[in-house]
Design a protein around this motif. Structure first.
Motif, PDB file in Angstrom:
ATOM      1  N   HIS A  74       8.024  -4.130  -0.501  1.00 19.53           N
ATOM      2  CA  HIS A  74       7.036  -3.365   0.267  1.00 19.53           C
ATOM      3  C   HIS A  74       7.619  -2.049   0.768  1.00 19.53           C
ATOM      4  CE1 HIS A  74       9.113  -5.382   3.593  1.00 19.53           C
ATOM      5  NE2 HIS A  74       8.572  -4.508   4.410  1.00 19.53           N
ATOM      6  N   ALA A  77       7.241   0.302  -2.066  1.00 19.45           N
ATOM      7  CA  ALA A  77       5.853   0.763  -2.166  1.00 19.45           C
ATOM      8  C   ALA A  77       5.595   1.855  -1.139  1.00 19.45           C
ATOM      9  CB  ALA A  77       4.899  -0.404  -1.967  1.00 19.45           C
ATOM     10  N   ARG A  78       6.152   1.653   0.047  1.00 17.42           N
ATOM     11  CA  ARG A  78       5.878   2.601   1.134  1.00 17.42           C
ATOM     12  C   ARG A  78       6.534   3.958   0.905  1.00 17.42           C
ATOM     13  NH1 ARG A  78       5.814  -1.249   6.594  1.00 17.42           N
ATOM     14  NH2 ARG A  78       4.275  -2.710   5.757  1.00 17.42           N
ATOM     15  N   ARG A 102      -6.643  -2.364   4.821  1.00 15.23           N
ATOM     16  CA  ARG A 102      -5.311  -2.599   5.377  1.00 15.23           C
ATOM     17  C   ARG A 102      -4.241  -1.854   4.566  1.00 15.23           C
ATOM     18  NH1 ARG A 102      -2.029  -2.333   8.997  1.00 15.23           N
ATOM     19  NH2 ARG A 102      -0.267  -3.749   8.949  1.00 15.23           N
ATOM     20  N   ALA A 103      -4.406  -1.869   3.244  1.00 12.78           N
ATOM     21  CA  ALA A 103      -3.421  -1.187   2.392  1.00 12.78           C
ATOM     22  C   ALA A 103      -3.399   0.316   2.706  1.00 12.78           C
ATOM     23  CB  ALA A 103      -3.737  -1.436   0.922  1.00 12.78           C
ATOM     24  N   ILE A 106      -1.671   0.925   6.008  1.00 18.59           N
ATOM     25  CA  ILE A 106      -0.213   0.855   5.876  1.00 18.59           C
ATOM     26  C   ILE A 106       0.309   2.138   5.226  1.00 18.59           C
ATOM     27  CG2 ILE A 106       1.682  -0.307   4.667  1.00 18.59           C
ATOM     28  CD1 ILE A 106       0.030  -2.915   4.883  1.00 18.59           C
ATOM     29  N   LEU A 161      -4.783   4.864  -2.500  1.00 15.62           N
ATOM     30  CA  LEU A 161      -3.454   4.875  -1.889  1.00 15.62           C
ATOM     31  C   LEU A 161      -2.692   6.178  -2.161  1.00 15.62           C
ATOM     32  CD1 LEU A 161      -2.406   1.154  -2.502  1.00 15.62           C
ATOM     33  CD2 LEU A 161      -3.243   2.211  -0.395  1.00 15.62           C
TER      34      LEU A 161
ATOM     35  N   ALA B 401       2.923  -7.045  -1.772  1.00 17.10           N
ATOM     36  CA  ALA B 401       4.075  -6.231  -1.372  1.00 17.10           C
ATOM     37  C   ALA B 401       4.069  -4.902  -2.132  1.00 17.10           C
ATOM     38  CB  ALA B 401       5.373  -6.997  -1.624  1.00 17.10           C
ATOM     39  N   SER B 402       3.649  -4.941  -3.387  1.00 15.87           N
ATOM     40  CA  SER B 402       3.620  -3.704  -4.177  1.00 15.87           C
ATOM     41  C   SER B 402       2.580  -2.730  -3.634  1.00 15.87           C
ATOM     42  CB  SER B 402       3.328  -4.018  -5.646  1.00 15.87           C
ATOM     43  OG  SER B 402       1.944  -4.275  -5.821  1.00 15.87           O
ATOM     44  N   ARG B 403       1.704  -3.220  -2.748  1.00 14.62           N
ATOM     45  CA  ARG B 403       0.728  -2.355  -2.084  1.00 14.62           C
ATOM     46  C   ARG B 403       1.156  -2.034  -0.653  1.00 14.62           C
ATOM     47  NH1 ARG B 403      -0.027  -2.235  -6.996  1.00 14.62           N
ATOM     48  NH2 ARG B 403      -2.014  -2.815  -7.932  1.00 14.62           N
ATOM     49  N   GLY B 404       2.401  -2.397  -0.341  1.00 12.29           N
ATOM     50  CA  GLY B 404       2.950  -2.015   0.954  1.00 12.29           C
ATOM     51  C   GLY B 404       2.915  -3.085   2.029  1.00 12.29           C
ATOM     52  N   PHE B 405       2.340  -4.246   1.721  1.00 10.16           N
ATOM     53  CA  PHE B 405       2.275  -5.311   2.724  1.00 10.16           C
ATOM     54  C   PHE B 405       3.657  -5.942   2.888  1.00 10.16           C
ATOM     55  CE2 PHE B 405      -2.351  -5.957   3.325  1.00 10.16           C
ATOM     56  CZ  PHE B 405      -2.837  -5.168   2.282  1.00 10.16           C
ATOM     57  N   SER B 406       4.106  -6.120   4.129  1.00  7.72           N
ATOM     58  CA  SER B 406       5.357  -6.827   4.349  1.00  7.72           C
ATOM     59  C   SER B 406       5.178  -8.265   3.867  1.00  7.72           C
ATOM     60  CB  SER B 406       5.712  -6.818   5.839  1.00  7.72           C
ATOM     61  OG  SER B 406       4.818  -7.659   6.543  1.00  7.72           O
TER      62      SER B 406
END
Ligand SMILES: Nc1ncnc2c1ncn2[C@@H]1O[C@H](COP(=O)(O)OP(=O)(O)OP(=O)(O)O)[C@@H](O)[C@H]1O
Ligand SMILES: [Mg+2]
Lengths: 255, 448
Positions: A74, A77-78, A102-103, A106, A161, B401-406
């Motif tokens: 993650h 991704a960020r 939510r995505a 984030i 995104l 996770a690949s979309r940023g979720f922990s």
């Protein structure tokens, strides 16, 4: 953003899959990655994103100079990386709308207040653009979606995104001509100096819509040759036999 | 009438006879208790040799160690005029066996809807004798007698001999009630047995929704032994959803038996969160052609909780449909058991029945047993069952996770998502409550 993959080696179980991948990509560039089934293209995407099934046994993946291999998926991704999966999983019980809200939250945490505010408007626009019915907002993510709907959903997520770099793993596979055009339109919409992409594909047809700046061929876990669009034409004509002949290594046979 | 003894405390199963004798109840009701007591006395406690109880051993319970008392009449009577809350058809709140607040939309009351504590209902109907008893009373009596007759274990008979309090909801013909009825049970005390009895009677074409909550004080050991009896008349529709959340020292036993007539419909739901030990059975009898049933269940045991839920879809008529969907997440050292039976009698041609049970084991040491069973005595049916037991899916966590979720958030989302298809079709008033309970139990296992 610059992604620099250096001598990347990875295995699954005891089987080495990536055997030293070298590849440098920058924002503003579109790269195509081709290669026969099982050559390691999806593995490369998964390893770049830190999938826990693969063990990295050598090399580095630098994003703007920083090695990301120690980061959690993650966190990668960020950084602004995005992966459109070859086989997107179904997330039961989580609606597209809730998931994306939510995505997006984030992704733009602390930066773009506006984006999360106008979320629904943006989402509806993006869905229109991708020719996805608005009813999908309330459907569970990918559950019961057709193959083509899943692929469009991946690109919809990418549009929402706004990553700086995307790996698109066979997003074109299984799409009819119209769907292919829609998906390509989505990618082209992102295309500017701030955005780069690695398009993994077996076919020329998507590359007719999205002209790559560079084409790479992967074989047996390595990038064996790189060039421009002419490689694609060559492949369409001759298949992979010449790659095998030129770059193939004798498989070690244990019997 | 022996009003003076109401509220007296009796101990254990040995005190049942005295308890029954002390109650100010009409003869017809006392007879049902005595009939249950007689069968109760002749029966052994269910043991693990019986398939239904094989995974739920109750041999360590000392059922003589619990105290019980009946409802105080006065408490209920005082409360009878509470104002109904907006958006509700009615609400009854119990503290222990005492109804402390009762409300019913006056419009509904004037149209013949009965919604009151059982103690009041039986008192009002005790004056009537023989043929003059009301339709509602007759329906209630028939339900009890049917249940006592069908009871196949000692706990259920104990309930019918010794129930402590309860509710009657009676809905006349073709009354469609949009707002829900709410039953709140708040249990407290230590070594207390509480045995609520709920009757829901829908006459032809009636439509109703009931939400039941069973909560307990933070401390003290309560033994719940409840029973819900539902009658769904021709073309009537009932939604009954129960949330069970007693404290971790308590035990929950119970049965729900719904009888569904021609073209009738039942949506039953149970969410089991509380109690160290739960053994609950939901029976849906499809007695009339064209009737259908949906049975939903959610359980999420943690620590060393034991939850054993059983559903029975009984097809006694042709062209009926029944679907059960039970999902459990099991954490720590907990044990989840689901037993599902589809029974199709000889009359059950063109049955469409399936049951699905999915379990998520959140760590090593958590245990799930899934025991689906089909008994089919006719041809021309569509019956199936499916059960899965697995862990949180690593590829799904990776995708998020690949979309940023922990990983923690991804796991929590997936866990909520696991229950969501069921939660989303329960009454809205319960949805957030259940999601919060699920969230409160969440502990990341970090499978990435
Ligand atoms: N999870 C896994 N378990 C076992 N083997 C795997 C796994 N993932 C990949 N492999 C193996 O690694 C090799 C490379 O697979 P990968 O999916 O990366 O190929 P690919 O180039 O993406 O192929 P395709 O064009 O068919 O998508 C294959 O031999 C494959 O069987
Ligand atoms: Mg692949």
């Amino acid at each position: 953003m610059e992604i620099k993959i250096e001598g990347l080696e990875a295995k699954i179980g005891d089987t080495p899959i990536l055997r030293g991948v070298d590849l440098t990509m920058k924002s503003g560039e579109v790269h195509a990655l081709m290669g026969p089934n099982g050559s390691g293209k999806s593995t490369l995407s998964n390893v770049v994103f830190g999938h826990p099934s693969y063990e990295v046994t050598g090399g580095r993946v630098l994003v703007d100079g920083e090695d990301i291999l120690e980061m959690e998926p993650h966190e990668r991704a960020r950084l602004g990386l995005f992966l459109a999966f070859q086989y997107p999983v179904e997330i039961s019980g989580v609606t597209v709308g809730r998931f994306l809200r939510r995505a997006v939250e984030i992704r733009f945490e602390g930066q773009k207040e506006v984006r999360t505010k106008g979320f629904l408007k943006d989402l509806r626009e993006a869905m229109d653009f991708m020719e996805i019915d608005q009813q999908f907002i309330n459907r569970y993510l990918n559950e019961g979606f057709s193959g083509g709907e899943k692929k469009r959903m991946e690109i919809l997520q990418m549009l929402m995104l706004q990553p700086q770099f995307s790996i698109l793993d066979e997003t074109d596979s299984g799409l009819d001509i119209d769907a292919l055009a829609v998906v390509a339109r989505g990618v082209n919409k992102m295309r500017d100096h701030d955005f780069g992409a690695l398009i993994i594909t077996h076919y020329q047809r998507i590359l007719d819509h999205i002209k790559p700046d560079f084409v790479h061929i992967m074989y047996q876990g390595r990038i064996v040759t790189s060039g421009g669009g002419e490689i694609v034409t060559e492949l369409e004509k001759r298949g992979y036999d010449w790659v095998r002949a030129q770059y193939g290594q004798e498989e070690e046979v244990h019997e | 009438m022996k009003n003076n003894t109401v509220g007296e405390v009796f101990t254990g199963v040995d005190g049942l006879g005295d308890y029954i004798a002390s109650l100010p109840e009409p003869e017809w009701l006392r007879e049902t208790r005595l009939a249950a007591l007689e069968r109760f006395s002749a029966m052994d406690w269910p043991d693990t040799a019986v398939e239904e109880w094989r995974r739920s051993d109750i041999s360590s319970y000392d059922f003589n160690a619990y105290n019980m008392r009946g409802a105080k009449q006065s408490a209920a009577a005082d409360s009878a005029d509470s104002q109904v809350e907006p958006g509700l058809a009615g609400r009854i709140r119990f503290e222990g066996p005492d109804a402390v607040a009762t409300s019913l939309d006056p419009d509904l009351a004037s149209q013949g809807v009965i919604f009151e504590p059982l103690s009041e209902f039986v008192l009002q109907n005790s004056a009537n004798h023989g043929g003059s008893i009301s339709k509602a009373t007759r329906a209630v009596r028939d339900l009890i007698m049917d249940s006592v007759h069908k009871a196949d274990n000692k706990l259920k008979l104990w309930h019918y001999a010794g129930w402590t309090h309860g509710v009657v909801l009676y809905v006349p013909r073709f009354m469609e009630i949009k707002n829900s009825f709410v039953l709140d049970f708040q249990e407290s005390g230590d070594s207390v047995i509480t045995a609520p009895q709920i009757f829901v009677v829908l006459e032809e074409g009636a439509r109703v929704e009931v939400i039941q909550r069973v909560h307990g004080a933070d401390e003290g050991e309560v033994l719940l032994n409840e029973s819900v009896d539902i009658h769904i008349g021709d073309g009537a529709a009932c939604r009954y959803v129960a949330l069970h959340n007693l404290n971790i020292d308590s035990s929950s036993f119970g049965t729900t038996l719904a009888r569904i007539s021609r073209d009738g419909h039942l949506h039953h739901g149970i969410a089991a969160f509380g109690s160290m030990f739960t053994k609950y059975r939901i029976d849906a009898e499809l007695n009339g052609p064209g009737s259908d049933v949906l049975l939903d269940g959610i359980y999420y045991p943690a620590e060393d909780q034991h939850v054993d839920l059983r559903t029975v879809q009984t097809h006694f008529a042709p062209k009926c449909a029944s679907h059960a969907l039970y999902r459990g997440a099991i954490r720590d050292e907990a044990h989840g058991v689901y037993q599902g039976l589809i029974y199709v009698g000889e009359e059950g041609s063109e049955t469409d029945a399936y049951l699905t049970n999915n379990n998520l084991l959140l760590n090593d040491g958590a245990q799930a047993d899934s025991i689906p069973c089909l008994q089919i005595h006719t041809n021309d049916v569509k019956c199936s069952h499916g059960s899965t037991t697995g862990k949180l899916n690593r590829n799904e966590v990776f995708y998020l996770a690949s979309r940023g979720f922990s990983p923690e958030e991804a796991e929590e989302i997936l866990l909520q998502g696991f229950f969501e298809p069921i939660v989303a079709r329960l009454p809205e008033a319960l949805q957030e409550e259940i999601r919060d309970l699920i969230a409160a139990r969440f502990v990341p296992v970090e499978i990435l």
